[in-house]
Structure formats: C-alpha cells, structure tokens
Write an enzyme that holds these catalytic residues in place. Structure first.
Site, mmCIF file in Angstrom:
data_model
loop_
_atom_site.group_PDB
_atom_site.id
_atom_site.type_symbol
_atom_site.label_atom_id
_atom_site.label_comp_id
_atom_site.label_asym_id
_atom_site.label_seq_id
_atom_site.Cartn_x
_atom_site.Cartn_y
_atom_site.Cartn_z
ATOM 1 N N GLY A 97 0.818 -1.215 0.000
ATOM 2 C CA GLY A 97 0.000 0.000 0.000
ATOM 3 C C GLY A 97 0.849 1.260 0.000
ATOM 4 O O GLY A 97 0.489 2.267 -0.613
ATOM 5 N N ASP A 314 -1.340 0.014 13.512
ATOM 6 C CA ASP A 314 -0.477 -1.152 13.288
ATOM 7 C C ASP A 314 0.047 -1.716 14.603
ATOM 8 O O ASP A 314 -0.019 -2.918 14.853
ATOM 9 C CB ASP A 314 0.686 -0.795 12.355
ATOM 10 N N ASN A 337 -10.044 0.582 10.443
ATOM 11 C CA ASN A 337 -9.137 0.473 9.292
ATOM 12 C C ASN A 337 -8.262 -0.780 9.329
ATOM 13 O O ASN A 337 -7.597 -1.101 8.354
ATOM 14 C CB ASN A 337 -8.340 1.770 9.072
ATOM 15 N N ARG A 387 2.166 -8.817 10.095
ATOM 16 C CA ARG A 387 1.887 -8.467 11.495
ATOM 17 C C ARG A 387 1.183 -9.595 12.254
ATOM 18 O O ARG A 387 1.371 -9.748 13.458
ATOM 19 C CB ARG A 387 1.098 -7.167 11.594
#
Length: 428
Positions: A97, A314, A337, A387
């Site tokens: 992204g 994140d 998100n 992640r």
C-alpha cells in the site's frame, strides 16, 4: 505443504534490538528522493518486500539508483520533477500500500501511460477515495477491473485546485495527494471529509516533505493548502528511523517476560506515531525508559486496558496479543481500518485469538480480548500478513508452544524477525 515454524516456550527475554528501517519512512523517502532535484543518500533503508516493490517501480520509471550489498544504503539520482513515461508501462506492486497509493498520485502528474497492479489481495484494498480526489484535480484514471480497486490505468492530468478526500478509511490517500501536490502546476487545497484516521502517519509525510524542502499549510488536519509549481530539493543525506511498528513486538515481549529489552533506532523525538505504543504498555503496567535513540521496556504486572487505538493502528495489533497476558478484559476501539489492511485484520485477529483459548468479541470497529486461564497450543494462520505472524509469536512467552504458518510472510517489513526474537529469548 505450507511452511511452518514452531516456537517453544520462552522463559525470559533480555537484550538489545537494532531496528530495521521504518517501512512508512523508507517508501516515502524513496519516492521524494526520486522526484527531487539532486542526489540523495538514504541510510538504514528497510530491506523488505514492500521497499523492493517501490525500488523496482522507480527503476522501471527511469530513476537511477545504487544500493549497498545489504540493501540498506541507497543513492538516488533525483529527476527534479514528475515522472514522464514515453512508453506504456505496467508496474507490479505486490501488496505494498505504501507504494501503490503514493505512486498512483505521483503518476497523475506529468504525461504518463502506466498501469499499477499487484497481488490478488491488493485488488481487494480500496483506492476509490484517492482516485476520486485525483479526478477532481483533473487526473485521467481508469479502473481496469473492479470499480474503486486496483489495477489502475494512469495518464497524468492532475493540475491542482480544490479537492476533497475521505479521511476515514486510510491516511495513505491523503499522504499520496500531499506528496504529489507541490509538483502540480496550480495550487491545491485538500479538504478532509469524515474523521482523519492514523493522523501520526500524516505527520511522517509532512516531516519528509519538509526535509525535501516543501512546506504545507496544515489547518488543524481538516484542510491542507499546498503551493503548486514547486520542486523537491534533496537534503543530501537522510537517515531512516528504525521501524516503530516493528519495535512493538520486542517491547511487548519485555513487558510480558522481561528482563529488559532495549530497541535502538527510535526514541523520544521519533517522527513515527507508533512510538506511542510504549505509552500503552506503560498504562498496562510495564516500565518504560525513553532516550533520544532508544526505548527500553522492563516487565511489570500487566492489567487490561480499554482504549481508542486509532492513532496507532499497526502497533495496536500487538496489544491484542499482549492482552493474553493481562489481567481482565482488554478493549481496543476505533480500529475499523484494520479491515482494509494486508488482510481483514479484525476478523483474522479474532479467529486466531480464539484458537489459543481467548474469549473474543469482534465488533465493526472494536475488539475485546479476555485471556484464558491457560493458553492452548494452536497452528496460527497468518493470512499473508506480516503483522499476524509477529503478533502471535508472543504466545510463546507462555508455558505453551505456538506454531506460526507461513512465517516467511514477515518479509513484507522484517525478513529476519524470528532470528531477532530468538537472539533475546531464553528458554527455561
């Protein structure tokens, strides 16, 4: 057969981790260096899949650069302005992204004929809000498959003007517009519709633009005004900070099973919002020490928290697995998100936390995690999401081993993560 890695229980963690470069900073710096006048030397550049996709794209666009053998030092000859492609190009950007969004905007400057595409998951990650804004500024953009999603065909045409962008899905749309706008012929005013998510990532963008000589008028994150007809100027040298999101796993490990772990390459003056992760660990009960170039964490008795995590989406994932070691029910809010990232991270996190025995409630934009009395052994699916793999490695800080499927997916941001974790880990 899918590859897997089984982590045996870790009794204690102790040591120092020198962090790899930040993904967010690396890809922004590469693009600005390519567009700038002059030669820029970037040091501590991240060597990972996402950064390789950006480098490959810049190479295809005619940018000259040289890389050190370990790919962490890059000398880039700037083009002194927008890309102008003479032939039709197709650029494959994987699932990056941080390459797709900024390049989409940059290629709407100048005269271009470029297709941006990527992995199947990239074609499920929305980009419509960015395209709408670019079109408002005159850009010629076509969807080649599904409306509002990549692949995109870009032919330039962005001249500036008044544009509105939805800020509620991804801050990368605004980042992309901000970085392209100074090179448009006219001035650009960007109005934000809805709540702007992940504001600290916008601060990274503004910091880098300033480093390359461009100031933005920021009206309380609701409106941004950028003068057109500018040129980015190389700062000569730029040191990429360590990745604060990557730091979160080691700091959390120390909070759970320290000893003390010190991460270097970021500190109290870092430009990355994800350093605020350390404040969350402190709130849970860990002991944090801040330096100019380090953060260290020492174990404490951990208690559950209930927090809005919009500012650190994140790193907030790491709190979801840290919650397995905290007393009580942890609630992470305002994280919609997560659903538009490498995978639908809310659904994935809920599924895998339940496998290890946690009681989980998955909401539209929140998750609650209540730890079990004893963690259960499980094979953790990683959904091709770096992640997920790193977050669930923390399960091994219990008396229970854990198996991580497709561990190599960490290559997106941290290829040698498991080796680094092993370096600070001690078995009973």
């Amino acid at each position: 057969m899918q590859e897997s890695l089984t982590l045996q229980p870790i009794a204690r963690v102790d040591g120092t981790i020198n962090l790899p470069g930040s993904k967010s900073v690396s890809n922004r710096a590469l693009l600005l260096a390519a567009l700038a006048k002059g030669t820029t030397t970037l040091t501590n550049l991240l060597d990972s899949d996402d950064v390789r996709h950006m480098l490959n794209a810049l190479n295809a666009l005619g940018v000259h650069y040289s890389l050190s053998d370990d790919r962490t030092r890059c000398e880039i000859q700037g083009q002194g302005g927008p890309f102008n492609t003479l032939v039709e190009l197709e650029l494959f950007l994987g699932n990056a992204g941080t390459a797709m969004r900024p390049l989409a905007a940059a290629l709407c400057l100048g005269t271009n004929n470029v297709v941006l595409t990527g992995e199947p998951r990239m074609k499920e990650r929305p980009i419509g809000h960015l395209v709408d804004a670019l079109r408002q500024g005159g850009a010629d953009v076509t969807y080649l498959e599904q409306e509002n999603y990549p692949p995109l065909h870009l032919k330039g045409g962005f001249t500036g003007g008044n544009v509105t962008v939805d800020g509620s899905v991804s801050s990368q749309f605004l980042t992309a517009l901000l970085m392209a706008a100074p090179l448009a012929p006219g001035n650009t005013a960007i109005d934000i519709k809805g709540e702007l998510v992940s504001k600290p990532y916008i601060d990274i963008t503004l910091h880098l633009m300033k480093t390359f000589g461009v100031e933005v008028e920021n009206q309380n994150y609701q409106r941004f005004v950028i003068q057109g007809g500018q040129q980015y100027q190389s700062p000569g040298h730029y040191l990429v900070e360590g990745d604060a999101s990557s730091a979160s796993y080691f700091l959390a490990a120390a909070a759970i099973k320290g000893g003390t772990v010190k991460v270097t390459g970021i500190g109290r003056n870092s430009v990355q919002g994800d350093i605020r992760f350390a404040d969350v660990l402190e709130k849970m009960g860990a002991h944090i020490t801040w330096g100019d170039d380090f953060i260290s964490c020492t174990r404490g008795e951990l208690n559950a928290i209930d927090m809005d995590m919009n500012h650190i989406p994140d790193a907030a994932m790491t709190i979801a697995t840290t919650a397995l070691f905290a007393k009580g029910t942890t609630t992470l809010r305002n994280i919609y998100n997560w659903r538009v990232k490498e995978t639908d991270r809310l659904a994935a996190m809920a599924t895998e936390l339940r496998k290890v025995g946690a009681t989980v409630e998955e909401g539209h934009d929140f998750i609650t995690v209540t730890p079990p009395a004893q963690l259960q052994f499980a094979d953790i699916g990683t959904y091709n999401d770096h992640r997920m793999a790193m977050c669930f490695s923390l399960v091994a800080l219990s008396d229970t081993p854990v198996t991580i499927l497709d561990p190599k997916c960490t290559a997106k941001t941290f290829p040698n993560y498991f080796a680094q974790l092993a370096r600070i880990s001690h078995s009973a």
